[in-house]
Write a protein that holds these residues in place. Structure first.
Motif, PDB file in Angstrom:
ATOM      1  N   PHE A  57       1.214  -1.524   0.132  1.00 52.30           N
ATOM      2  CA  PHE A  57      -0.139   0.247  -0.131  1.00 52.30           C
ATOM      3  C   PHE A  57       0.482   1.676   0.084  1.00 52.30           C
ATOM      4  O   PHE A  57       0.745   1.776  -0.531  1.00 52.30           O
ATOM      5  CB  PHE A  57      -0.861  -0.137   1.120  1.00 52.30           C
ATOM      6  CG  PHE A  57      -1.480   1.192   1.438  1.00 52.30           C
ATOM      7  CD1 PHE A  57      -3.047   1.851   1.078  1.00 52.30           C
ATOM      8  CD2 PHE A  57      -1.289   2.517   2.327  1.00 52.30           C
ATOM      9  CE1 PHE A  57      -2.827   2.616   0.738  1.00 52.30           C
ATOM     10  CE2 PHE A  57      -2.146   3.926   2.108  1.00 52.30           C
ATOM     11  CZ  PHE A  57      -2.969   3.624   1.570  1.00 52.30           C
ATOM     12  N   VAL A  58       1.723   1.599   0.964  1.00 57.41           N
ATOM     13  CA  VAL A  58       2.849   2.538   0.948  1.00 57.41           C
ATOM     14  C   VAL A  58       3.460   2.617  -0.717  1.00 57.41           C
ATOM     15  O   VAL A  58       3.814   3.958  -0.894  1.00 57.41           O
ATOM     16  CB  VAL A  58       3.832   2.006   1.736  1.00 57.41           C
ATOM     17  CG1 VAL A  58       5.147   3.092   1.819  1.00 57.41           C
ATOM     18  CG2 VAL A  58       3.442   2.198   3.359  1.00 57.41           C
ATOM     19  N   LYS A  59       4.080   1.479  -0.921  1.00 57.30           N
ATOM     20  CA  LYS A  59       4.988   1.365  -2.191  1.00 57.30           C
ATOM     21  C   LYS A  59       3.870   1.958  -3.178  1.00 57.30           C
ATOM     22  O   LYS A  59       3.935   2.996  -4.384  1.00 57.30           O
ATOM     23  CB  LYS A  59       5.227  -0.180  -2.933  1.00 57.30           C
ATOM     24  CG  LYS A  59       5.438  -0.208  -4.027  1.00 57.30           C
ATOM     25  CD  LYS A  59       6.400  -1.686  -4.273  1.00 57.30           C
ATOM     26  CE  LYS A  59       6.740  -1.590  -5.556  1.00 57.30           C
ATOM     27  NZ  LYS A  59       6.829  -2.728  -5.403  1.00 57.30           N
ATOM     28  N   LYS A 256       8.623   7.037   8.400  1.00 58.11           N
ATOM     29  CA  LYS A 256       7.361   8.405   8.733  1.00 58.11           C
ATOM     30  C   LYS A 256       6.000   7.982   7.884  1.00 58.11           C
ATOM     31  O   LYS A 256       5.037   7.854   8.549  1.00 58.11           O
ATOM     32  CB  LYS A 256       8.103   9.230   7.498  1.00 58.11           C
ATOM     33  CG  LYS A 256       6.705  10.919   7.893  1.00 58.11           C
ATOM     34  CD  LYS A 256       7.495  11.828   7.561  1.00 58.11           C
ATOM     35  CE  LYS A 256       6.910  13.075   7.008  1.00 58.11           C
ATOM     36  NZ  LYS A 256       7.489  14.688   6.920  1.00 58.11           N
ATOM     37  N   LEU A 257       6.234   7.305   6.180  1.00 55.14           N
ATOM     38  CA  LEU A 257       5.110   6.542   6.142  1.00 55.14           C
ATOM     39  C   LEU A 257       4.409   5.819   6.097  1.00 55.14           C
ATOM     40  O   LEU A 257       2.899   5.633   6.654  1.00 55.14           O
ATOM     41  CB  LEU A 257       5.144   5.848   4.098  1.00 55.14           C
ATOM     42  CG  LEU A 257       6.153   7.241   4.053  1.00 55.14           C
ATOM     43  CD1 LEU A 257       6.527   6.380   2.392  1.00 55.14           C
ATOM     44  CD2 LEU A 257       5.320   8.284   3.065  1.00 55.14           C
ATOM     45  N   GLU A 262      -2.672   7.979   5.951  1.00 54.88           N
ATOM     46  CA  GLU A 262      -2.892   7.006   5.602  1.00 54.88           C
ATOM     47  C   GLU A 262      -2.648   5.897   5.677  1.00 54.88           C
ATOM     48  O   GLU A 262      -3.840   4.406   5.113  1.00 54.88           O
ATOM     49  CB  GLU A 262      -2.502   7.382   4.140  1.00 54.88           C
ATOM     50  CG  GLU A 262      -2.828   8.720   2.773  1.00 54.88           C
ATOM     51  CD  GLU A 262      -1.628   9.996   4.224  1.00 54.88           C
ATOM     52  OE1 GLU A 262      -1.331  11.077   3.614  1.00 54.88           O
ATOM     53  OE2 GLU A 262      -1.401   9.689   4.662  1.00 54.88           O
ATOM     54  N   VAL A 263      -2.256   5.087   6.049  1.00 54.51           N
ATOM     55  CA  VAL A 263      -2.014   4.013   6.362  1.00 54.51           C
ATOM     56  C   VAL A 263      -2.720   3.442   7.618  1.00 54.51           C
ATOM     57  O   VAL A 263      -3.753   2.175   7.831  1.00 54.51           O
ATOM     58  CB  VAL A 263      -0.010   3.244   6.532  1.00 54.51           C
ATOM     59  CG1 VAL A 263       0.012   2.468   7.456  1.00 54.51           C
ATOM     60  CG2 VAL A 263       0.643   3.697   5.343  1.00 54.51           C
ATOM     61  N   LYS A 264      -2.755   3.712   8.633  1.00 54.78           N
ATOM     62  CA  LYS A 264      -3.701   4.097   9.352  1.00 54.78           C
ATOM     63  C   LYS A 264      -4.997   3.350   9.729  1.00 54.78           C
ATOM     64  O   LYS A 264      -5.160   2.601   9.893  1.00 54.78           O
ATOM     65  CB  LYS A 264      -3.425   4.789  10.898  1.00 54.78           C
ATOM     66  CG  LYS A 264      -4.162   5.383  11.351  1.00 54.78           C
ATOM     67  CD  LYS A 264      -4.763   6.129  12.494  1.00 54.78           C
ATOM     68  CE  LYS A 264      -5.526   6.147  13.888  1.00 54.78           C
ATOM     69  NZ  LYS A 264      -5.285   6.293  15.280  1.00 54.78           N
ATOM     70  N   GLY A 273     -10.489  -4.216  13.476  1.00 54.26           N
ATOM     71  CA  GLY A 273      -9.790  -4.950  13.808  1.00 54.26           C
ATOM     72  C   GLY A 273      -9.214  -6.454  14.386  1.00 54.26           C
ATOM     73  O   GLY A 273      -8.222  -6.875  15.516  1.00 54.26           O
ATOM     74  N   SER A 274      -8.817  -7.443  13.214  1.00 55.55           N
ATOM     75  CA  SER A 274      -8.033  -8.391  12.928  1.00 55.55           C
ATOM     76  C   SER A 274      -7.132  -7.982  12.930  1.00 55.55           C
ATOM     77  O   SER A 274      -6.183  -8.493  13.770  1.00 55.55           O
ATOM     78  CB  SER A 274      -8.176  -9.278  12.174  1.00 55.55           C
ATOM     79  OG  SER A 274      -9.710  -9.650  12.493  1.00 55.55           O
ATOM     80  N   VAL A 275      -6.227  -6.647  12.877  1.00 56.29           N
ATOM     81  CA  VAL A 275      -5.152  -6.275  12.790  1.00 56.29           C
ATOM     82  C   VAL A 275      -4.602  -4.639  13.307  1.00 56.29           C
ATOM     83  O   VAL A 275      -6.259  -3.707  13.159  1.00 56.29           O
ATOM     84  CB  VAL A 275      -4.186  -5.675  11.694  1.00 56.29           C
ATOM     85  CG1 VAL A 275      -2.618  -4.707  11.889  1.00 56.29           C
ATOM     86  CG2 VAL A 275      -3.883  -7.158  10.802  1.00 56.29           C
ATOM     87  N   ILE A 276      -4.119  -4.863  14.471  1.00 53.04           N
ATOM     88  CA  ILE A 276      -4.773  -2.830  15.076  1.00 53.04           C
ATOM     89  C   ILE A 276      -3.570  -1.429  14.733  1.00 53.04           C
ATOM     90  O   ILE A 276      -1.956  -1.763  15.898  1.00 53.04           O
ATOM     91  CB  ILE A 276      -4.888  -3.280  16.442  1.00 53.04           C
ATOM     92  CG1 ILE A 276      -6.145  -4.495  16.909  1.00 53.04           C
ATOM     93  CG2 ILE A 276      -5.285  -2.262  17.675  1.00 53.04           C
ATOM     94  CD1 ILE A 276      -6.556  -4.782  18.335  1.00 53.04           C
ATOM     95  N   PRO A 277      -3.649  -1.050  14.494  1.00 56.22           N
ATOM     96  CA  PRO A 277      -2.489   0.048  14.129  1.00 56.22           C
ATOM     97  C   PRO A 277      -2.194   0.500  15.923  1.00 56.22           C
ATOM     98  O   PRO A 277      -2.724   0.507  17.205  1.00 56.22           O
ATOM     99  CB  PRO A 277      -3.149   1.202  13.499  1.00 56.22           C
ATOM    100  CG  PRO A 277      -4.103   1.078  13.502  1.00 56.22           C
ATOM    101  CD  PRO A 277      -4.729  -0.063  13.613  1.00 56.22           C
ATOM    102  N   SER A 278      -1.270   0.886  15.547  1.00 52.92           N
ATOM    103  CA  SER A 278      -0.150   1.242  16.884  1.00 52.92           C
ATOM    104  C   SER A 278       0.410   2.122  17.443  1.00 52.92           C
ATOM    105  O   SER A 278       1.423   2.579  17.894  1.00 52.92           O
ATOM    106  CB  SER A 278       0.830  -0.059  17.739  1.00 52.92           C
ATOM    107  OG  SER A 278       0.233  -1.631  17.149  1.00 52.92           O
ATOM    108  N   PHE A 279      -0.372   3.068  16.112  1.00 56.65           N
ATOM    109  CA  PHE A 279       0.544   4.375  16.412  1.00 56.65           C
ATOM    110  C   PHE A 279      -0.585   5.151  16.005  1.00 56.65           C
ATOM    111  O   PHE A 279      -1.887   5.128  16.095  1.00 56.65           O
ATOM    112  CB  PHE A 279       1.678   5.328  15.496  1.00 56.65           C
ATOM    113  CG  PHE A 279       1.318   4.801  13.609  1.00 56.65           C
ATOM    114  CD1 PHE A 279       0.418   5.440  12.689  1.00 56.65           C
ATOM    115  CD2 PHE A 279       1.003   3.928  13.282  1.00 56.65           C
ATOM    116  CE1 PHE A 279      -0.188   5.347  11.761  1.00 56.65           C
ATOM    117  CE2 PHE A 279       0.679   2.525  12.510  1.00 56.65           C
ATOM    118  CZ  PHE A 279       0.120   4.096  11.825  1.00 56.65           C
TER     119      PHE A 279
END
Length: 279
Positions: A57-59, A256-257, A262-264, A273-279
């Protein structure tokens, strides 16, 4: 003590000039090295799901605008990403948590260090034979990861949900030998983490890492009999590099990306909810 030697001003000047040229040469070499890195793609080793998906996704959406040439190399195990980072085959990896990395470095003499933490994949207990944890039969066989940290993490999950009780202080190296109480006389089968989803038809239940659960089309937030809590959880997954490469400008851009809004949003929308952002 050596006899004092007279040193002429000319010699001193020559020495200073030599030192100055040497220092300039070193600075240019260092700058050249950084420039050379900046001109090459950053290759990142990652587990296919969700790590490689997040990186891709970042790429596809963010890297070009940020001036980052990113390549994603997928690995299906928990060993090769670190050895490839150590030997320089890849510039970074994204698949692991801090307790696992600490244990890996200690056992393998590697020098991998963590960068930014990106997400948490809650560990879960899954079964094709029971719909609730209390439906597990006496003497049931539970498959758990066979690496030190994830096995301990699996047992801590069972302990936190009252299925077993670990000895006090068992910690991040707990094994079935550290079980103090086992009311259902459960048996434990140690398997490589990647094999756990495939074991569900052969065992009564399995504790499966979030990335492998998602790969197997399991939905941790819905399918797990019990699921790890995200509160104060030390098992967040991060970008990691070999020691000395922390300030690589490409790594800094990627960090940073990876922690951008956008990534969050991508993580929250895609994994529900199966993967949770940590930031």
């Amino acid at each position: 003590m050596r006899n004092t030697t007279k040193i002429t001003t000319a010699v001193l000047a020559a020495g200073a000039l030599t030192f100055g040229l040497s220092a300039c040469g070193s600075e240019k070499a260092a700058t050249g090295s950084e420039d050379a890195k900046a001109g090459k793609p950053l290759i990142v080793a990652a587990s296919p799901v969700p790590h490689a998906e997040i990186l891709n996704f970042v790429k596809d959406k963010l890297a070009k605008k940020a001036g980052l040439d990113l390549e994603v190399k997928e690995f299906t195990d928990y060993v090769l990403p670190n050895t490839a980072t150590e030997d320089g085959s890849v510039g970074a990896n994204y698949f692991q948590n801090k307790p696992y990395l600490d244990d890996f470095n200690k056992k393998n003499g590697t020098h991998i260090v963590p960068g930014v933490t990106v997400h948490l994949e809650p560990l879960g207990l899954y079964s094709n034979k029971a719909k609730k944890a209390d439906e597990l039969k006496k003497g049931a066989t539970i498959a758990v990861p066979n690496d030190t940290v994830n096995e301990a993490r699996a047992l801590q999950l069972l302990d936190a949900n009252g299925i077993i009780e670990l000895k006090e202080g068992a910690g991040n190296a707990a094994t079935p030998k550290d079980i103090a109480k086992n009311p259902k006389a459960l048996k434990f089968k140690e398997l490589e983490a990647a094999q756990l989803p495939r074991s569900l038809d052969d065992v009564d239940a399995a504790v499966i890492n979030g990335n492998y659960a998602i790969e197997a089309d399991l939905k941790p937030a819905e399918d797990a009999l019990v699921l790890e809590s995200a509160d104060d959880n030390p098992y967040g997954n991060f970008l990691a590099v070999k020691e000395g490469n922390e300030n690589d400008p490409r790594v800094k851009k990627l960090e940073k990306l990876l922690t951008s809004p956008e990534v969050k949003k991508f993580i929250e929308d895609k994994y529900a909810g199966s993967v949770i952002p940590s930031f």
